[in-house]
Design an enzyme around this catalytic site. Sequence first.
Site, short mmCIF file in Angstrom:
data_model
loop_
_atom_site.label_atom_id
_atom_site.label_comp_id
_atom_site.label_asym_id
_atom_site.label_seq_id
_atom_site.Cartn_x
_atom_site.Cartn_y
_atom_site.Cartn_z
N LYS A 66 27.62 6.81 -16.76
CA LYS A 66 28.64 7.06 -15.73
C LYS A 66 29.54 5.84 -15.49
CE LYS A 66 26.37 10.73 -13.18
NZ LYS A 66 25.88 11.21 -11.90
N ASP A 102 30.71 14.07 -8.25
CA ASP A 102 29.49 13.91 -7.45
C ASP A 102 29.89 13.77 -5.97
OD1 ASP A 102 27.71 14.06 -9.54
OD2 ASP A 102 27.60 11.88 -9.83
P1 NAP Z 1 21.28 5.05 -11.94
O1 NAP Z 1 22.67 4.57 -11.78
O2 NAP Z 1 20.54 4.75 -13.20
O3 NAP Z 1 20.43 4.45 -10.69
C1 NAP Z 1 19.04 4.65 -10.60
C2 NAP Z 1 18.51 4.08 -9.29
O4 NAP Z 1 17.12 4.39 -9.22
C3 NAP Z 1 18.66 2.57 -9.13
O5 NAP Z 1 18.94 2.25 -7.79
C4 NAP Z 1 17.25 2.07 -9.52
O6 NAP Z 1 16.88 0.86 -8.89
C5 NAP Z 1 16.39 3.17 -8.92
N1 NAP Z 1 15.07 3.21 -9.54
C6 NAP Z 1 14.76 3.65 -10.78
N2 NAP Z 1 13.43 3.51 -10.97
C7 NAP Z 1 12.90 2.99 -9.84
C8 NAP Z 1 11.59 2.63 -9.43
N3 NAP Z 1 10.54 2.81 -10.23
N4 NAP Z 1 11.42 2.14 -8.17
C9 NAP Z 1 12.47 1.97 -7.34
N5 NAP Z 1 13.76 2.29 -7.67
C10 NAP Z 1 13.96 2.80 -8.91
O7 NAP Z 1 21.21 6.64 -11.78
P2 NAP Z 1 22.16 7.60 -10.90
O8 NAP Z 1 23.27 8.10 -11.74
O9 NAP Z 1 22.49 6.88 -9.63
O10 NAP Z 1 21.19 8.85 -10.64
C11 NAP Z 1 20.06 8.70 -9.82
C12 NAP Z 1 19.41 10.06 -9.53
O11 NAP Z 1 20.34 10.93 -8.89
C13 NAP Z 1 18.93 10.79 -10.78
O12 NAP Z 1 17.68 11.38 -10.48
C14 NAP Z 1 19.98 11.87 -10.99
O13 NAP Z 1 19.46 13.03 -11.64
C15 NAP Z 1 20.35 12.19 -9.55
N6 NAP Z 1 21.69 12.79 -9.45
C16 NAP Z 1 21.79 14.09 -9.06
C17 NAP Z 1 23.03 14.69 -8.96
C18 NAP Z 1 23.13 16.12 -8.52
O14 NAP Z 1 24.14 16.76 -8.79
N7 NAP Z 1 22.11 16.63 -7.84
C19 NAP Z 1 24.18 13.96 -9.26
C20 NAP Z 1 24.05 12.61 -9.64
C21 NAP Z 1 22.79 12.05 -9.75
P3 NAP Z 1 17.22 -0.59 -9.58
O15 NAP Z 1 18.69 -0.80 -9.37
O16 NAP Z 1 16.40 -1.55 -8.79
O17 NAP Z 1 16.83 -0.48 -11.02
#
Ligand code: NAP
Length: 277
Positions: A66, A102
């Site tokens: 993204k 989003d």
């Molecule tokens: P991203 O940019 O990769 O961010 C992931 C986040 O999760 C970061 O803040 C990361 O923390 C944290 N994280 C990952 N593993 C962790 C752990 N073990 N303990 C604590 N924190 C952890 O991903 P994203 O694009 O923001 O997406 C995140 C989630 O939102 C996904 O599950 C995605 O499927 C969902 N989502 C859903 C929709 C929808 O339409 N429903 C839309 C967008 C996203 P660090 O920075 O510390 O690594």
Amino acid sequence: MKDKYGILGYPLGHSLSPYMHSRYNFYLNNGSGYDAYEIASDDLESSLKELHTAGVKGLNVTIPYKQAVIPYLSSMDESAAIVGAVNTLKYTAEGYIGYNTDVTGLRNCLIKNGLELKGRNVLILGAGGAARAAAYVAVRSGCKSLYILNRKLEKAGAVCRDFGGSSYDYSCLNTLPDTPFFVFQTTSVGMYPHIEDMLPLPDEMLNRFEAAVDLIYNPMPTRFLEKLSQRGIKTVTGFDMLIEQGLASRSIWNPEEKISDDIKRKVYDECVRYSRS
Ligand code: NAP
């Protein structure tokens, strides 16, 4: 096939978008296709060029691209530029334009579920692309205060620099104010296949949550939401956001496309069944 669309990410096994958009295309009988483009990170630039050359009209972008796709776009719309992440690309002769549906998806999900952020203390768990979209929506909706809690404190700080608010990591949870919170769970913790996982939040803190949206849609609900529901807290899964961001992407790709409420309802129900199968 008339027009080609798809989703770009890695891995894509978890994504509901190919099924969802294919069902819209089926009911609209428009001859369009929607494919999954699972691409390794060192191929991103050349893959985007190939998709553009092949005339792929529109793409959704998901984890982990993204932010990574931004340097390869011809331009971005305002919300994508402020959020600093794109999840939708639209073909133009000059290259792909980036959008962030989003934001629209989350906003419409809140409306659909009767949730209001104005005047609330908003706590965002996570500081990635989805957290930035949630921060944008919270601030634009007139939240009272914003708190970002993330494993890596510097990333929480970066969100606060762009949107305001205060940053925290798990070592300083006890310094969060003693107020009720409206919570957005935006981390990938608890997502399939690691459905038993939960962020390390103490019970005393969970009791102060007044409502929570977990952006994860697989599983529905997550363990986190189950735990909050048991306490009588209003919870919303990421499913409505997924549906709404998908519809918002389609109206960017084809502003003239009309999808009846009947088709929307059918696709919604089919996606619920598909995601549970
Ligand atoms: P991203 O940019 O990769 O961010 C992931 C986040 O999760 C970061 O803040 C990361 O923390 C944290 N994280 C990952 N593993 C962790 C752990 N073990 N303990 C604590 N924190 C952890 O991903 P994203 O694009 O923001 O997406 C995140 C989630 O939102 C996904 O599950 C995605 O499927 C969902 N989502 C859903 C929709 C929808 O339409 N429903 C839309 C967008 C996203 P660090 O920075 O510390 O690594």
